[in-house]
Design an enzyme around this catalytic site. Sequence first.
Site, short mmCIF file in Angstrom:
data_model
loop_
_atom_site.label_atom_id
_atom_site.label_comp_id
_atom_site.label_asym_id
_atom_site.label_seq_id
_atom_site.Cartn_x
_atom_site.Cartn_y
_atom_site.Cartn_z
N GLU A 314 -5.81 48.71 12.67
CA GLU A 314 -5.01 47.50 12.94
C GLU A 314 -3.56 47.82 13.31
O GLU A 314 -2.64 47.42 12.60
CB GLU A 314 -4.99 46.62 11.68
CG GLU A 314 -6.35 46.12 11.27
CD GLU A 314 -6.35 45.43 9.92
OE1 GLU A 314 -7.27 44.64 9.67
OE2 GLU A 314 -5.41 45.67 9.11
N PRO A 315 -3.32 48.49 14.41
CA PRO A 315 -1.93 48.77 14.79
C PRO A 315 -1.23 47.53 15.35
O PRO A 315 -1.82 46.76 16.10
CB PRO A 315 -2.08 49.83 15.88
CG PRO A 315 -3.41 49.55 16.48
CD PRO A 315 -4.28 49.03 15.37
N GLY A 316 0.03 47.35 14.96
CA GLY A 316 0.84 46.27 15.53
C GLY A 316 2.02 46.89 16.26
O GLY A 316 2.13 46.90 17.48
N ARG A 317 2.92 47.50 15.46
CA ARG A 317 4.15 48.09 15.98
C ARG A 317 3.89 49.08 17.12
O ARG A 317 4.62 49.10 18.12
CB ARG A 317 4.85 48.83 14.82
CG ARG A 317 6.25 49.29 15.11
CD ARG A 317 6.73 50.24 14.01
NE ARG A 317 6.49 49.78 12.66
CZ ARG A 317 7.37 49.08 11.93
NH1 ARG A 317 8.56 48.81 12.40
NH2 ARG A 317 7.07 48.69 10.70
N ARG A 357 15.81 43.39 11.10
CA ARG A 357 15.31 44.64 10.53
C ARG A 357 16.41 45.54 9.96
O ARG A 357 16.22 46.13 8.89
CB ARG A 357 14.45 45.40 11.56
CG ARG A 357 13.19 44.60 11.96
CD ARG A 357 12.15 45.43 12.70
NE ARG A 357 11.56 46.42 11.83
CZ ARG A 357 11.85 47.70 11.82
NH1 ARG A 357 12.69 48.19 12.71
NH2 ARG A 357 11.30 48.52 10.96
N CYS A 388 27.93 35.15 10.15
CA CYS A 388 28.96 35.18 9.13
C CYS A 388 28.45 35.98 7.94
O CYS A 388 28.15 35.43 6.88
CB CYS A 388 29.29 33.76 8.74
SG CYS A 388 30.88 33.67 7.97
N GLU A 389 28.30 37.27 8.15
CA GLU A 389 27.73 38.12 7.10
C GLU A 389 28.01 39.57 7.47
O GLU A 389 27.72 39.99 8.59
CB GLU A 389 26.21 37.86 7.06
CG GLU A 389 25.54 38.62 6.00
CD GLU A 389 24.44 37.82 5.29
OE1 GLU A 389 24.49 36.58 5.26
OE2 GLU A 389 23.55 38.47 4.76
#
Length: 463
Positions: A314-317, A357, A388-389
């Site tokens: 099940e690869p996604g990335r 991320r 604002c972080e």
Amino acid sequence: MQSAVSSPAPGWLAVPDDADDLVPAVWPASAERGPDGELIIGGVSADALVRTYGTPLQVIDEGEVRRRASGIRAAFDTAAAANGTTARVYYAGKALLNTTIVRWVMEEGLNLDVCTGGELEVALAGGADAARLGFHGNNKSVAELERAVEVGVGTIVIDSEIEIERLAAIVARTGASQRVMLRVNSGVHAETHDFLATAHEDQKFGTALDSAPGLVARIREIEGLDFVGLHCHIGSQIFGVAGFRESAARVLDLHQELLAGGDIPELNLGGGFGIAYTRVDTPEPIENLAEGIVSAVAEGCAARGISIPALSFEPGRAIVGNAGITLYEVGTIKDVALENGSRRYVSVDGGMSDNARPALYGAEFSARLAARLGDADPVLVRVVGRHCESGDIVVDHEYLPGDVAPGDLLAVAATGAYCAPLSSNYNHVPRPPIVAVNGGESRVIVRGESLSDLLARDAGIER
Ligand code: LLP
């Protein structure tokens, strides 16, 4: 006394010879520089894209997605055939999901893994054949399970004892027959180069290996549930095969034990294959991974005297990560003096709302000027967003040409996976459109949000 640290750059990041280079493992294969130094992807220049669609902009290279999807499928087919079995590849839709991507991966012959009712609806809206879907999740609701059974989802991956009883009630009521797997927790947790193996993993997914026999016995009692095999997934952004091999060995012990109660045609070993985000990431070529993992299963089965099951992955990335880039416009720039040098903060017009991320995982990315080449020596920069972080970081550590200036276009590489899906409207910033490029053409596959979208759910506005 002189400080041992002479630069705020991390040890892994060397000053590049050329701060305009496009490291092949990080960028899509189609990425190149045009006659004026502009970045071209899928045959379309970054500045042309931005003139049409504005910034920030998520760009997906269709050819790269298709090439990686078909390449991974071929790698597992080859490895499986060489080891006396078959392999099925499910694209893990959580990495990036919209109806266009669903069509691409289905056309490339992949199956699709969804993990919520919402992802299931996108898959169906994209015309996915329900029989080619796998449905995951540690807390699927009764309504989600009913919908999955009703539309004929190929495999439901059961995650808990409670879910067995939910499904039992649904198949009893509807008379349906449903293929199911059981997700087990192999006690192996892999992350990048290392893996940790314990007897019991302290996390929410799956069931412990030692409780699986009782659960499988219960599944097998239920008319209408067809137990086809075990599932396990050991983590994400994993380099190398060691973690997969260790996990497969543990799950095969259980698989063998369960054979006493009936045939088990399949085994799903999950996803998690790592990709390059920076020049120092060197993932194993997928052919080597596929052969390393499949041969370990084959050897494990031979040693136990059992036949090798059909395998699923099940690869996604690994399918979409390097196919995506994000384009931003540089706004403000400031140099911040530090004890051991200085760091240039380059602010762009997006940030943690389109790429969470770095803030969530401390993830590293790479950036390049996208409309021109630089004309000055590299400087150490931190690309930050507009939120604002202070943790609103897009690229924590990078060298860019020292003449980077307001109005420049910046491209961040490898944003195809887990950026759009984790996006938000923090600070009421609209989410960018997603544009596909291929063969010199571009088209919107997910439209950007407008300010009226941002106000649309506010019940305090009179309409
Ligand atoms: N299968 C299962 C059961 C999964 O839970 C996952 C990912 C995958 C397959 C696909 O893993 P991949 O091949 O894409 O690594 N948001 C995090 C990653 C979360 C992964 C969750 N599960 C990130 O941005 O790094």
